[in-house]
Structures are given as structure tokens and as C-alpha cells.
Design a protein around this motif. Structure first.
Motif, PDB file in Angstrom:
ATOM      1  N   GLN A 374       0.838  -1.194  -0.074  1.00  0.00           N
ATOM      2  CA  GLN A 374       0.106   0.161  -0.065  1.00  0.00           C
ATOM      3  C   GLN A 374       0.799   1.295  -0.027  1.00  0.00           C
ATOM      4  O   GLN A 374       1.556   1.528   0.930  1.00  0.00           O
ATOM      5  CB  GLN A 374      -0.990  -0.024   1.446  1.00  0.00           C
ATOM      6  CG  GLN A 374      -1.893   1.021   1.214  1.00  0.00           C
ATOM      7  CD  GLN A 374      -3.032   0.697   2.362  1.00  0.00           C
ATOM      8  OE1 GLN A 374      -2.519   0.933   3.207  1.00  0.00           O
ATOM      9  NE2 GLN A 374      -4.308   0.652   1.713  1.00  0.00           N
ATOM     10  N   LEU A 375       0.892   1.901  -1.210  1.00  0.00           N
ATOM     11  CA  LEU A 375       1.803   3.085  -1.422  1.00  0.00           C
ATOM     12  C   LEU A 375       1.008   4.417  -1.076  1.00  0.00           C
ATOM     13  O   LEU A 375       1.575   5.316  -0.307  1.00  0.00           O
ATOM     14  CB  LEU A 375       2.330   3.232  -2.898  1.00  0.00           C
ATOM     15  CG  LEU A 375       3.312   1.790  -3.139  1.00  0.00           C
ATOM     16  CD1 LEU A 375       3.928   2.087  -4.427  1.00  0.00           C
ATOM     17  CD2 LEU A 375       4.524   1.725  -1.993  1.00  0.00           C
ATOM     18  N   LEU A 376      -0.231   4.375  -1.435  1.00  0.00           N
ATOM     19  CA  LEU A 376      -0.861   5.453  -1.136  1.00  0.00           C
ATOM     20  C   LEU A 376      -1.869   5.484   0.060  1.00  0.00           C
ATOM     21  O   LEU A 376      -1.919   4.218   0.652  1.00  0.00           O
ATOM     22  CB  LEU A 376      -2.123   5.433  -2.168  1.00  0.00           C
ATOM     23  CG  LEU A 376      -1.617   5.710  -3.845  1.00  0.00           C
ATOM     24  CD1 LEU A 376      -2.470   5.519  -4.647  1.00  0.00           C
ATOM     25  CD2 LEU A 376      -0.961   7.108  -3.992  1.00  0.00           C
ATOM     26  N   ARG A 582       3.246   0.443  -9.813  1.00  0.00           N
ATOM     27  CA  ARG A 582       3.809   2.041  -9.972  1.00  0.00           C
ATOM     28  C   ARG A 582       2.703   2.654 -10.735  1.00  0.00           C
ATOM     29  O   ARG A 582       2.525   4.032 -10.193  1.00  0.00           O
ATOM     30  CB  ARG A 582       4.959   1.844 -10.890  1.00  0.00           C
ATOM     31  CG  ARG A 582       5.485   3.110 -11.120  1.00  0.00           C
ATOM     32  CD  ARG A 582       6.738   3.298 -12.162  1.00  0.00           C
ATOM     33  NE  ARG A 582       7.783   2.530 -11.740  1.00  0.00           N
ATOM     34  CZ  ARG A 582       8.638   3.163 -10.996  1.00  0.00           C
ATOM     35  NH1 ARG A 582       8.698   4.357 -10.554  1.00  0.00           N
ATOM     36  NH2 ARG A 582       9.504   2.628 -10.479  1.00  0.00           N
ATOM     37  N   THR A 585       0.028   3.817  -8.309  1.00  0.00           N
ATOM     38  CA  THR A 585       0.526   4.668  -7.323  1.00  0.00           C
ATOM     39  C   THR A 585       0.589   6.060  -8.215  1.00  0.00           C
ATOM     40  O   THR A 585       0.074   7.280  -7.632  1.00  0.00           O
ATOM     41  CB  THR A 585       1.922   4.385  -6.812  1.00  0.00           C
ATOM     42  OG1 THR A 585       1.899   2.877  -6.427  1.00  0.00           O
ATOM     43  CG2 THR A 585       2.329   5.448  -5.862  1.00  0.00           C
TER      44      THR A 585
END
Lengths: 635, 211
Positions: A374-376, A582, A585
Motif C-alpha cells: 500500500q503506497l497511497l 507503480r 500509485t
């Protein structure tokens, strides 16, 4: 002379790379040399082993299939280039190119190609990338990796704001004269706590000494500290005007293999030195060094501080994405920061209760947080497990952990992780259980699967311990495998569920988009592309009884070693997953949302090409599940 | 003095006429020049050519490089047709004299088979211009895509099919409609599609006389 037809062809070509990188005149010349081919369905542009045509092709209308031994390996539609490979290699064709439907194709001479390659680096780059993508076949040894190696290649060069802003350099640089003794210069540097000193003459920089020079030239004994600085200084210095941008500075440092730039009034060595710009200054601008952030998190004493740090982490994420840092690296850093924040919140919350936990417990991140994917910033998903307690203590323990969980959930919310709308949170009594209760629950899910329970498995089986007692988590994991062993058909149910979202391309060419609802006509990158890969990875590691590997990439990497015969497929899944993550994101950062729904029409040709490249592994991994779990019978 | 003796023609015309003497018969070697004219009206006896656009088809490929697009100076001007072809009497496109345009055109179509949609009209317009130059009529073999369409079908009806209709029927994206070059290009695409259909109907490779 007017040339309406060439203009029309130009109008078409200019929308697609690499032609979009060419000047009008270049394009016009190309367009006026085009040959237009009309192809009926099933007619060939070229055949395998056929001698080289003196041209490459761009699809104007329709679709051209590229086949290797009658297997479709690629499908080109409007704006796609094909037939490049043979031309670049100057070799006969290795593939068939055949019209899948009635098509119009522009044929362009190899002369055009040479001109493009020579004159335009951007177009050149794209051609090399398409060269790889157009001949892609993830399973062939020869082309292995070439498709995905271009992940970064195909991205437009977005220069971030921070890179084009002017760099902040240190004013009042530390200086000395050419005849200054090295030891004295070093004392000045030490005193001022700087890593460099500039040697000036009439206020103009003539040389520089950095810590590196001291290490290489003094400490090695090459020069004595009693020598003059001019003996060891690097000269001439690299100078720039004060308007230098961060990007320029980075390039200059890279190019000259140096870590300090001199800033002079007019940018030449012949004007007054007004500052010095070090690599460190650049790092500070890009700022938000992750290790610094983690230190700050550990020191934080309030949720507000943590919120501020999380915002900085968001900037960091932005910068990383813009700088094309590998996505697994980014995911690790961001997860580490999120984890540190959660840990800090847990300790703060325990302190607030004024009471030690009655029994050991563990805090679990679940779902994408558990997979560290989970990047965001999205909503939080978590659960809590605590040690079995005597019946008469149960109520007290329950009450304690629910109160604690509620405090943690609220603090996480303040920091920016919104409360989960589906209430998949530890403050929900359903997900705050003793280890025995969890084990019973897992057993029930596995042995009596229905759609809801499978969904819960998909979320809860991807847990990651953030804080607490490891023993409890181990017990939970073992119970999952025991349950699965007792009811092996569970994996088949899980696989069937994983295939609910078919490979994202509708009969080859167009993206499957949502056909109704709020996101009508948008592409759901999460459900259609990311989840199928995530689900498949989970099922595969479960079927091998692999514990404690939670991230999708790590799971496929594990599968590569367990099933070398499918190594190429798993490798392509990893690459596809990286690209998709990517991409999501980037979309999320761009639109300030979860990045889940994408308007396909707003994508550039290159992005569409890149996304479509990810769909084949999805289709293949689904095929593998279908065969392995004999789903044709079950479906 | 012999009034009935053959006239002598200028060199460019002789070269043009000469080009048909040793015509090769193979279809692959045949150069098809697909063309269209924009005119001040529909009456060859009183209207004039405003522009000529061509594109060639060889070996069933359209060769954009081998094309001609010229705009003619207008002494005669018909305001009513301006809205169709968009060509103004003055305007900013370089225009040439009719005689020069015809010379270029004859040179361009040497040895070629001419293709156009409802070709009779375009040929009549060219022939009228040739007549003004005191030259004989065109000598090229002619293919009419309107007629070709009827040949590819089993229809006997004597209906008139416009280029617009056929572009719609055959899914040809229309750009630059009503410019000579644009229409020539559309006609060329139509010609390729019709050739493919005709080939299917005959179930063999085509020969020139099939057209």
C-alpha cells in the motif's frame, strides 16, 4: 506544393510515439513517403523466414496479429508499430504478421527509420522500446526481460517541480588561499563543520578540497599536512550561476563525478564566488530522507507530529515515483514508515490506557497493508489477536483490547489512514479475538467456504505482524495450514474466486472497462489487473504451505524457486505487478485518489502499451490456476 | 498543303501518347493512377477544373510519394460551388495555369490505368481542357469505381452510388472530402477494397481485363 494526403497521414502519425517527438518538417517528409497497404482479414504483411522488407509498418485502422509458429504473441492496433525487429537486426522475419481484421497499414521505408534514429534521441529511445515490446514473448529465452526492462523507458520525462526549481546552495562558502597549509585549511573546515573548502584568488574560485581529497591524498601519505593546499586541490572547479536548478546540479555532479559545485556570480570561474552547492544540499532538497523520518517517528510524542511526518513521507513517495526508483524499494520504505508510525501509535495508546495489557497480544496489518503493497494513503485494515484467557478474565481482556484498538484506530485516522468503511479494523469485536477464536474462525472459513468467507480469507490471510507477540501469529498461521490440509478443495474454491475477474483485455484489443455505475467506462486497475495477480500468488504459496511470505512479489519469487519450470511465467508476473503498482500509485498521486479507476482514453499511447503488456501474464497465471486446480470441472 | 494531315503535337503530348504503345499486361506491373477533379460545376462544356488530385496504386499499395496535387488559376468562377470544394478564386494556395496543370497531369499518367469514382465526368473535364489546348482526348484505360462496385456484387440495378455512400458501406473514414486529393485517396482505398472483393468473387488472381 500542397499535399493533402501527406498532411492527413501526418495528422495521424503525430499522435503516436515515436512520431510525436519529430518536428513538423521531419514528419511531413516521412508522411509524403508513406505507402498505404490495404489488408483483408487473414492476409499477411510478412511471413516467418521471409526476406527482409525494406520497410516497417504502422497500423492505421484495424488490427495486425504477430504470430510465432501460429501462436499469437502480440496484437497491434491503431498507432502500433511492427516489423521493426527484422529491420534493426537486418535479418529475415522471425514472426508472421497477419491481419486479424480488415486493416489499413502505413508502410515506411527503412531510410525513415535510420533518419529517426540518427536525428532524434527521444524517438530513438521509443523505437528501441517498441522494438522490444513488439517482439515480446515472455517465454522466449532470447527476448526475456526486454519487455519489462523498459518499464521506465516508456514513461514520459516528467520533470518534477523540485527538479526544475533552483537549488538552494550554501552562501558564505568557506575559503582559503592557494598557499594555505593543508592542516590549517582542515582546521577551518572542522571548525565550520563543512566537507569542503574553496581555494580562491581575487574572490574567484581556482580550486577545491573536499573530505574525499583528504582521505585519498593525505591519509594515504601521498602528501603531508604541512604542504600547501594547492598541491592537493582539484582544479579547475566546476562553476554554475546562482540560477542553477536541482536537475542541472545533479547532472553536473554525475557527469563530473564530483559532489560539490561552485556558484559564482555569472556562472564562470572568472567571477566572484558566492556559494557552494553540495550533494548533501541536493539530498536535503529532495528531502525527507527515510531514515531521518523513522528517527523522527520514534521520537514523536503526539499524533499531530506523526501526521506531519506522514505528510512528509507522502512527499518522499512523490519524489521516488518521479525519479523512477524501483517500486519494490519504494514499497519497502513506505511500508517501513507506515509500520513505524503504527508501532509508535500503539505504544502511545498503551501508555494512555495507564495499564499494561492483561495478556500478550499482536497487532496485525491485513490486506494490502499486510502485503506491504500500500503506497497511497487509503483506509486502514487491521486486526488484533491476544492470548487465550481464563473464562472469568475474558470480559476484562476483551474490554481492554477493544478500547485499545479503538484508540489506535482513531489515532491512525488522525494521521491520515481513514477508518475502514467495511469496518475491517481491530476495534470491531469480530476482528479482535483470542488466538483460539481466530483459529476456530479460520477453520470455519476454510472448511465451509462461501463467497464472503473466501473474501475474508483473501484479506485476513495476508496479515503482517506490526507489533506484539510473534508466538500468537505463528499459531494462527499454522492453524490456517492445518485447516487447508483437512479440506484441500478449499484452494479450488479460492482459485475459482480468483478467476472471477478475467484477464483485462476483452477479445484482445480493448481494455475491459466498467459497464455501469459511478466508474462507467473506466478501467478498474485494482480489480482487473492487480488483484488477479495478488490472488494467484496467495493461492500458490498456500498450496505449497509457505508461511510468512506476504508480499506478492516475494510470493512469486518464492514460486520461481519452487517451480523452476514456471520461472519465466512467475518472473513476468513480478514485472507486471511492479508496473501495475507503480502505475496505480502514479495515477493516485496525480488525481489525489486511490488510483483505482483509470480513464483509459486519457492515457498516452505509451502508457496503454505498457499496461497492455501486463495483461498477458495475468491471463497466463489464470490459465495455470485453471489447470492446476482443475477448474474447468468446477466452473 | 494538306488540311487533313495529322496535326503535329507538342513533345509532352507525343511522349504521353507513346507511353501506351508498349503497355505491359501484368497487373502487378500496372500503375493505377486514382484521381479526382474539383470543378466549377457539373457541365463539362461550360465548367472548369479547379484542382486535380491523384494518388497511385501499384502492387495493391497506395504510394503517397507518387501523387499529384495541383490547383488551377480561375478565370471562370462559380460562387455557388465554393461551398462544396472550398476553393476561392484568390485564396492562398499556389495556383498554376490550366495548360501547365494538364501537362503535369499527362506526364503523371503516362502508361497508367486511370481510376476514379464516376470517371466519365472527370475524363470529360480533362478532355475538355485538352480540347482547349488543341489536343486529342485521353488514351488511358479507365476504371470506374462506381461500376466496379456493381461488378463485385450480383446486382443488376442501375443505381448511382456516391463516393460518400460507398465510404460508409466500406467503413472508410472520410477526411478531406471534396478536395481533389482527399477524394482521390478515398477512391484509392475504395479501389483496393473493391479489388479484394472482386478477387474473392472470381476466386483467382485478377487480370487487368477483369476491371
Amino acid at each position: 506544393m500542397k499535399n493533402t494526403i501527406a498532411e492527413r497521414i501526418l495528422d495521424f502519425l503525430k499522435g503516436f510515439p515515436p512520431f510525436d517527438a519529430l518536428t513538423y518538417d521531419q514528419l511531413f517528409t516521412i508522411a509524403s513517403q508513406v505507402k498505404v497497404l490495404y489488408l483483408e482479414k487473414d492476409s499477411y504483411v510478412f511471413k516467418q523466414n521471409e526476406g527482409l522488407h525494406d520497410s516497417f509498418y504502422v497500423v492505421k485502422d484495424g488490427g495486425i496479429g504477430v504470430y510465432r509458429d501460429n501462436n499469437l504473441v502480440d496484437e497491434c492496433d491503431e498507432g502500433d508499430i511492427f516489423g521493426l525487429r527484422a529491420l534493426i537486426r537486418k535479418d529475415h522475419y522471425l514472426l508472421d504478421a497477419k491481419a486479424i481484421e480488415e486493416s489499413i497499414v502505413y508502410s515506411m521505408s527503412s531510410k525513415v527509420l535510420e533518419d529517426i534514429i540518427i536525428t532524434n534521441p527521444k524517438a530513438n529511445q521509443f523505437l528501441i522500446a517498441s522494438f522490444a515490446t513488439n517482439t515480446r514473448n515472455p517465454y522466449s529465452k532470447e527476448d526475456k526481460g526486454t519487455l519489462f526492462a523498459n518499464e521506465d523507458f516508456l514513461q514520459p520525462n516528467t520533470s518534477s517541480f523540485s527538479e526544475i526549481q533552483s537549488a538552494k546552495f550554501s552562501k558564505n562558502p568557506i575559503v582559503c588561499q592557494a598557499h594555505t597549509i593543508i592542516k590549517e585549511a582542515c582546521l577551518v573546515m572542522s571548525h565550520n563543520k563543512v566537507g569542503s573548502i574553496v581555494i580562491t584568488q581575487n574572490k574567484q574560485p581556482i580550486g577545491i578540497i573536499t573530505d574525499k581529497d583528504l582521505r585519498n591524498k593525505i591519509a594515504t601519505g601521498l602528501h603531508a599536512i604541512t604542504h600547501k593546499v594547492e598541491a592537493i586541490m582539484s582544479t579547475p572547479v566546476i562553476t554554475f550561476p546562482p540560477t542553477i536548478t536541482v536537475a542541472e546540479a545533479q547532472i553536473a555532479m554525475l557527469k563530473n563525478d564530483i559532489s560539490h559545485l561552485c556558484i559564482t556570480k555569472d556562472g564562470t570561474p572568472n567571477s566572484e564566488l558566492i556559494g557552494i552547492l553540495s550533494e548533501h544540499d541536493i539530498i536535503v532538497i529532495h528531502g525527507n530522507n527515510p531514515s531521518v523520518l523513522i528517527k523522527e517517528i520514534k521520537r514523536a510524542t503526539s499524533t499531530e507530529q506523526l501526521k506531519y511526518i506522514r505528510e512528509k513521507a507522502q512527499e518522499l513517495l512523490n519524489n521516488y515515483i518521479e525519479q523512477h526508483i524501483p517500486i519494490s524499494f519504494i514499497a519497502n520504505i513506505i511500508s517501513a514508515i507506515n509500520e513505524a508510525i503504527t508501532k509508535r501509535i500503539i505504544t502511545l495508546s498503551i501508555t494512555e490506557t495507564n495499564q499494561e495489557p492483561p495478556v500478550p497480544f499482536a497487532w496485525l496489518a491485513i490486506g494490502s497493508q499486510g502485503r506491504k503493497e500500500q503506497l497511497l494513503l487509503t483506509d486502514q485494515d487491521n486486526a488484533l489477536v491476544f492470548e487465550d484467557v481464563a473464562e472469568n478474565q475474558k470480559e476484562i481482556a476483551n474490554a481492554y483490547f477493544l478500547t485499545l484498538a479503538k484508540a489506535i484506530n482513531n489515532k491512525l485516522n488522525t494521521v491520515g489512514f481513514e477508518l475502514c468503511p467495511a469496518n475491517m479494523m481491530a476495534s470491531n469485536p469480530k476482528w479482535c479475538l483470542t488466538v483460539s477464536e481466530w483459529k476456530a474462525q479460520f477453520k470455519n472459513w476454510v472448511t465451509h467456504p462461501d463467497a464472503d468467507k473466501i473474501m475474508l480469507c483473501n484479506i485476513f490471510f495476508d496479515y503482517d505482524m506490526v507489533y506484539g507477540n510473534h508466538q500468537l501469529v505463528d499459531e494462527m498461521s499454522s492453524s490456517i495450514f492445518e485447516a487447508i490440509e483437512s479440506y484441500e478443495i478449499f484452494l479450488n474454491f479460492m482459485s475459482r474466486n480468483a478467476l472471477k475477474n478475467p484477464a483485462p483485455l476483452s477479445f484482445f484489443r480493448s481494455f475491459l472497462v466498467e459497464d455501469s455505475g459511478e466508474h462507467k467506462d473506466q478501467f478498474d486497475i485494482k480489480a482487473r489487473a492487480i488483484m488477479p495477480l495478488v490472488d494467484a500468488a496467495r493461492i500458490l504459496v498456500l498450496s505449497h504451505k509457505i508461511k510468512d511470505i506476504n508480499s506478492t512479489i516475494a510470493r512469486y519469487q518464492k514460486m520461481e524457486t519452487l517451480e523452476p519450470q514456471n520461472k519465466d511465467l512467475y518472473a513476468s508476473c513480478i514485472s507486471a505487478f511492479r508496473i501495475l503498482l507503480r502505475f496505480r500509485t502514479q495515477q493516485g498521486l496525480k488525481h489525489d485518489d486511490s488510483g483505482r479507476f483509470i480513464d483509459v482514453n486519457s492515457l498516452s499511447k505509451a502508457d496503454r502499451l505498457k499496461l497492455k503488456g501486463c495483461f498477458k501474464p495475468i491471463k497466463d497465471i489464470q490459465e495455470l490456476l485453471k489447470t492446476r486446480f482443475k477448474l474447468s470441472q468446477l466452473l | 498543303m494538306n488540311w487533313f494531315k495529322h496535326k503535329t503535337y507538342p513533345n509532352f503530348y507525343n511522349a504521353y501518347a507513346e507511353s501506351f504503345k508498349h503497355q505491359r499486361k501484368s497487373l502487378e506491373a500496372t500503375r493505377f493512377v486514382v484521381f479526382d477533379t474539383e470543378t466549377t460545376g457539373l457541365n463539362p462544356n461550360q465548367d472548369y477544373i479547379l484542382s486535380i488530385g491523384t494518388v497511385t496504386v501499384q502492387d495493391f499499395n497506395i504510394n503517397v510519394a507518387d501523387s499529384l496535387e495541383c490547383y488551377l488559376q480561375q478565370d471562370h468562377f462559380n460562387a455557388e460551388t465554393v461551398e462544396i470544394h472550398g476553393l476561392l478564386k484568390a485564396g492562398n494556395i499556389t495556383k498554376i495555369e490550366e495548360t501547365k496543370a494538364i501537362k503535369l497531369f499527362l506526364k503523371h499518367i503516362e502508361g497508367a490505368v486511370l481510376v476514379a469514382h464516376h470517371i466519365a465526368f472527370d475524363v470529360a473535364m480533362i478532355n475538355q481542357a485538352l480540347k482547349r489546348m488543341d489536343l486529342p482526348k485521353l488514351k488511358n484505360k479507365l476504371v470506374d469505381t462506381g461500376q466496379l462496385y456493381k461488378n463485385t456484387k450480383y446486382v443488376k440495378e442501375d443505381k448511382h452510388y456516391s463516393l460518400d455512400q460507398l465510404c460508409n458501406t466500406f467503413n472508410i473514414t472520410m477526411h478531406d472530402r471534396h478536395t481533389a486529393s482527399g477524394d482521390a485517396y478515398l477512391t484509392a482505398v475504395l479501389f483496393l477494397k473493391l479489388s479484394a472483393l472482386l478477387k474473392k468473387k472470381k476466386n483467382r488472381d485478377l487480370r487487368l481485363r477483369d476491371y
